[in-house]
Design an enzyme around this catalytic site. Structure first.
Site, short mmCIF file in Angstrom:
data_model
loop_
_atom_site.label_atom_id
_atom_site.label_comp_id
_atom_site.label_asym_id
_atom_site.label_seq_id
_atom_site.Cartn_x
_atom_site.Cartn_y
_atom_site.Cartn_z
N LYS A 32 45.31 30.44 38.76
CA LYS A 32 44.20 30.01 37.91
C LYS A 32 43.69 31.17 37.06
CE LYS A 32 41.78 28.58 41.45
NZ LYS A 32 42.80 28.86 42.47
N THR A 33 43.49 32.32 37.69
CA THR A 33 42.98 33.46 36.95
C THR A 33 44.02 33.92 35.92
OG1 THR A 33 41.68 34.09 38.88
CG2 THR A 33 41.98 35.77 37.19
N ASP A 215 35.93 31.32 35.21
CA ASP A 215 36.76 31.42 36.42
C ASP A 215 35.87 31.13 37.63
OD1 ASP A 215 38.88 31.84 38.09
OD2 ASP A 215 39.09 33.99 37.70
N GLU A 216 36.45 30.70 38.73
CA GLU A 216 35.68 30.39 39.96
C GLU A 216 34.55 29.40 39.67
OE1 GLU A 216 36.65 31.78 42.84
OE2 GLU A 216 37.67 33.65 42.31
N GLN A 246 37.15 26.61 47.76
CA GLN A 246 36.69 28.00 47.81
C GLN A 246 35.24 28.13 47.38
OE1 GLN A 246 39.58 31.14 46.64
NE2 GLN A 246 40.85 29.45 45.97
N ARG A 615 43.80 35.31 51.12
CA ARG A 615 43.89 36.60 50.40
C ARG A 615 45.17 37.33 50.78
NH1 ARG A 615 41.69 35.13 46.68
NH2 ARG A 615 41.74 33.18 47.79
P1 ATP Z 1 42.45 32.39 43.76
O1 ATP Z 1 42.27 30.92 44.07
O2 ATP Z 1 42.57 33.17 45.01
O3 ATP Z 1 41.46 32.90 42.79
P2 ATP Z 1 44.32 32.11 41.58
O4 ATP Z 1 44.64 30.66 41.54
O5 ATP Z 1 43.36 32.62 40.61
O6 ATP Z 1 43.91 32.50 43.07
P3 ATP Z 1 46.01 34.22 40.66
O7 ATP Z 1 45.23 35.31 41.27
O8 ATP Z 1 45.92 33.98 39.21
O9 ATP Z 1 45.69 32.86 41.46
O10 ATP Z 1 47.53 34.35 41.06
C1 ATP Z 1 47.94 34.63 42.39
C2 ATP Z 1 49.12 35.57 42.38
O11 ATP Z 1 50.27 34.87 41.91
C3 ATP Z 1 48.95 36.74 41.45
O12 ATP Z 1 49.55 37.87 42.03
C4 ATP Z 1 49.67 36.32 40.20
O13 ATP Z 1 50.13 37.41 39.45
C5 ATP Z 1 50.83 35.52 40.77
N1 ATP Z 1 51.34 34.45 39.86
C6 ATP Z 1 50.62 33.45 39.32
N2 ATP Z 1 51.41 32.66 38.57
C7 ATP Z 1 52.66 33.15 38.63
C8 ATP Z 1 53.94 32.77 38.08
N3 ATP Z 1 54.08 31.70 37.28
N4 ATP Z 1 54.99 33.53 38.37
C9 ATP Z 1 54.88 34.60 39.18
N5 ATP Z 1 53.72 35.02 39.73
C10 ATP Z 1 52.62 34.30 39.47
MG MG Z 2 41.47 33.55 40.85
#
Ligand code: ATP
Ligand code: MG
Length: 740
Positions: A32-33, A215-216, A246, A615
């Site tokens: 997402k981030t 975000d969040e 979350q 995490r």
């Molecule tokens: P959270 O819910 O904990 O905030 P998030 O959904 O924001 O998580 P991110 O932090 O954006 O997730 O991504 C999680 C991990 O996966 C990061 O290390 C990111 O670089 C990696 N990632 C995300 N998308 C891809 C992708 N398409 N290919 C490879 N790595 C990815």
């Molecule tokens: Mg995130």
């Protein structure tokens, strides 16, 4: 670089969505981030002017990371940056531009929790209200989080206390305005009020920010959502990402309904679901899912991982919190020695700050470098608060809270009675203390000595204000302040180790201003097109920054293990994670297990557990104690229900458990038999008392501690004769005993 290449299909869809509202609602670690940062970079590449993009999140740390990420994607040579910020900092920037419209000057100061509490105490005293000031303040905060000014409070006839709160709230707001100050809640509330009432201004903001992102989003409270609706009303380009599982700030007024109701509020919103988790090995994900799926009210989102199953989760059971800290340190070194990960990619989480002391001690003894991720601790030190108060007086001498804090620091013979007299006088004539001490002889009952000393202090503050006006850097201002106030030299003269330590902290403040000045010098000047105009003078900016430092904002220097509360861990990721204190009434906390607790209280704890588990990339350690000293009390612990919610086969029980429990059943540890059956396995593995247990120290839940004198038979039902320290010799069954 190609901004779309390493994205999966739905991620790409979200990044490419340019017009109209967008909601990305997905589980942890699904990118997402990453979608937000890519989307910002993509829009800029497609021609959107960076200053037309506003992105908001919750912690400074997250905002900083997002900012760096976007800058990287923008590449070198980009001179304009999007506005990436926390809700509070962004609101402070906006509010300062229109300060006069809400009855403030542009130099208003921001009061923190401690300042707020002191103000509420004073008001409650004045109004003769006996209620606990902490409670009053949290009621006021709740109103603010809900987006309600005193006159907008909903007065429920059944709650006479609401009227009391309203009168304190009213007075509190008046006092803040008189001191040219706002609290955290005001930053958002006053801005919302202003934008609601000033249509022209509102439209200017809406035109300026063509794209708003959050975000969040699951952690927004009503006033934050109101602000979003004013900046980016339905139909505009508001993109929000989040995960209902979350949501962990309900206690601060966050409304998970904001995310669930988004498609209704923003009709026609494009909804994207991300289902692939890129972060965690499958076993970790499965454990996290097992826990969160026990919550009743949630969207059941799919989440899968192409990653391997990975290692099992490790369950660590310890005698007490000291043993826990020792073992955590030992494991951390183990991970490092085996080349599995390094310190920087390891984190230790805990439910409450009070747990950190023992953990710190254990890491220190084992020489594991660590950082406590609690951004506030430095700025909360008494001497730093004194210095900050002087700095705040430099830009706003009318701030009574700051003036009373330092009027006699360092000691200059201005006593409490004198302060009381001038405060009373100030109240009577409706002026600030700073104004009153310009003519202290007009205050009744002050002797000539007191008058003279007050005048001396007033002159000092005048000098500071004069210098502060033209200071070119925050460092210059801070150095002048330290020298003029003699804060450092007074401590040095005191000469005790403690005083010297505090003097060193004050010098450390100069490092903080230097760092700030450096970043400021490197920040490109605002674009001529930028309606936000010139930023405030350096000292003012520095003060704004430090007053907005939050719990989760501590910097972790390279090569150190991060220690933090679970709340601060949101959005982050580590190779190895230690979840410590997984015990009933600690995690889930007592607030969620007590008789008054609701199902929703427990659901929030469970979400917090889900945040913690997710995490971890590769290793997850779940750690608990048999007994724990917390808040000065020794308590026998029962395993957290979250442990028993994880399928047993996902756990590995280490054979070298330091306090391998001997022949006892869980009951002997104070665990109820129906709790945490998973943990039983640890006991079954072990056999019996060592060959000759006589002389061993043991604990019995009723009789206390004692020494084994004789043992008859084997196994959990063996009869044991124990000489108890307080009740003498008794014969008990082995399984009721805990080895010490
Ligand atoms: P959270 O819910 O904990 O905030 P998030 O959904 O924001 O998580 P991110 O932090 O954006 O997730 O991504 C999680 C991990 O996966 C990061 O290390 C990111 O670089 C990696 N990632 C995300 N998308 C891809 C992708 N398409 N290919 C490879 N790595 C990815
Ligand atoms: Mg995130």
């Amino acid at each position: 670089m190609d901004l779309l290449e390493d994205l999966n299909e739905p991620q790409r869809e979200a990044v490419l969505h340019e017009t109209g509202p967008l909601l990305v609602l997905s589980g942890a670690g699904s990118g997402k981030t990453r979608v937000i940062t890519r989307r910002i970079a993509h829009l800029i590449r497609k021609g959107t002017e960076p200053w037309r993009i506003l992105a908001m999140t919750f912690t400074n740390k997250a905002a900083r990371e997002m900012k760096e990420r976007v800058a990287q994607l923008q590449g070198e040579g980009a001179t304009e940056r999007p506005f990436v910020s926390t809700f509070h900092s962004a609101s402070a920037v906006f509010l300062r531009r229109h300060a006069e419209a809400v009855g403030l000057s542009k130099a208003f100061v921001i009061y923190d929790d401690d300042d707020q509490l002191r103000l509420v105490k004073r008001i409650a005293n004045k109004l003769g209200i006996e209620a606990n000031p902490r409670d009053l303040l949290s009621r006021i905060d709740a109103e603010k989080n809900g987006g309600r000014l005193p006159d907008q409070m909903v007065l429920n006839g059944n709650d006479p206390r609401a009227q009391v709160v309203q009168s304190v709230y009213r007075d509190y707001q008046r006092s803040l305005r008189a001191a040219d100050a706002v609290d955290f809640g005001d930053l958002l509330l006053l801005l919302v009020d202003l934008l609601t009432n000033d249509a022209e201004l509102r439209v200017r903001y809406q035109r300026r920010y063509q794209h708003v992102m959050v975000d969040e989003f699951q952690d927004t409270n009503p006033v934050q959502y109101k602000l979003l609706k004013l900046l980016a009303p339905p139909g505009s380009n508001l993109a929000v990402v989040g995960d209902d599982d979350q949501s962990i700030y309900r206690w601060r007024g966050a409304e998970v309904d904001n995310i669930l109701g988004f498609p209704r509020d923003y009709e026609g919103a494009k909804v994207v679901k991300l289902e692939q988790n890129y972060r965690s090995d499958q076993n970790i994900l499965e454990a996290a899912y097992a826990v969160i799926s026990k919550n009743r009210r949630r969207l059941d989102k799919k989440l899968w991982s192409a990653r391997p199953k990975g290692e099992l989760l490790q369950l660590l059971l310890h005698r007490d919190e000291r043993a826990e800290a020792q073992e955590v340190a030992r494991r951390i070194n183990g991970l490092r020695n085996e080349g599995i990960t390094d310190y920087a990619n390891t984190a230790v989480f805990y439910r409450t700050n009070a747990q950190s002391r023992a953990l710190e001690e254990g890491l220190r003894l084992a020489r594991v470098p660590y950082t406590l991720v609690s951004g506030r601790s430095f700025y909360d030190r008494a001497e730093i608060r004194d210095a900050s108060s002087y700095l705040r007086l430099m830009v706003n001498p009318k701030s009574d809270a700051d003036l009373t804090r330092v009027i006699n620091t360092p000691a200059r013979g201005i006593g409490d009675t004198t302060v009381e007299k001038i405060t009373e006088h100030a109240g009577a004539i409706g002026r600030s203390l700073y104004e009153v001490i310009e003519w202290p002889e007009r205050v009744q009952g002050l002797n000539s000595g007191a008058v003279k000393r007050l005048l001396g202090f007033r002159e000092l503050v005048e000098r500071l204000v004069k210098f502060g006006k033209d200071a070119a850097t925050a460092t210059e201002a801070a150095k002048f302040m330290l020298e003029q106030t003699r804060l450092v030299s007074a401590l040095k003269e005191e000469g005790t180790d403690e005083a010297i330590g505090r003097a060193e902290n004050l010098v450390e403040l100069i490092s903080a201003t230097q760092e700030f000045d450096k970043v400021r010098a490197e920040t490109p000047p605002p674009s001529p097109n930028d309606e936000l105009g010139t930023p405030p003078p350096p000292l003012q900016q520095f003060l704004e920054q430090i007053s907005l430092v939050g719990e989760a904002d501590g910097e972790v220097p390279e090569g150190r293990v991060s220690l933090m509360t679970l709340h601060a861990a949101k959005g982050l990721e580590f190779d190895a994670v230690f979840m410590t204190g997984m015990e009933e009434e600690l995690f889930p906390s007592r607030r969620a297990t007590g008789v008054e607790a609701t199902e929703e209280d427990m659901a929030e704890e469970r979400r917090l557990c889900y945040v913690g588990f997710t995490r971890a990339r590769r290793r997850l350690f779940v750690s608990l104690c048999q007994q724990r000293m917390l808040y000065g009390e020794i308590k026998v612990c029962r395993p957290s229900r979250f442990i028993s919610e994880v399928p047993q086969e996902l756990f590995e029980f280490p054979h070298d458990m330091p306090v391998a429990p001997r022949p006892m059943k869980p009951r002997s540890y104070g665990y109820r038999a129906d709790d945490g059956p998973q943990v039983d396995r640890t006991y079954d593995q072990s056999t019996e008392f060592s060959s000759d247990p006589t002389g061993s120290r043991v604990r019995h839940s009723t009789f206390g501690d004692g020494t084994i004198e004789k043992i008859g038979g084997q196994g959990p039902n063996a009869k044991v004769t124990v000489r108890f320290d307080s009740v003498g010799v008794k014969s008990v069954i082995a399984r009721w005993l805990t080895p010490l």
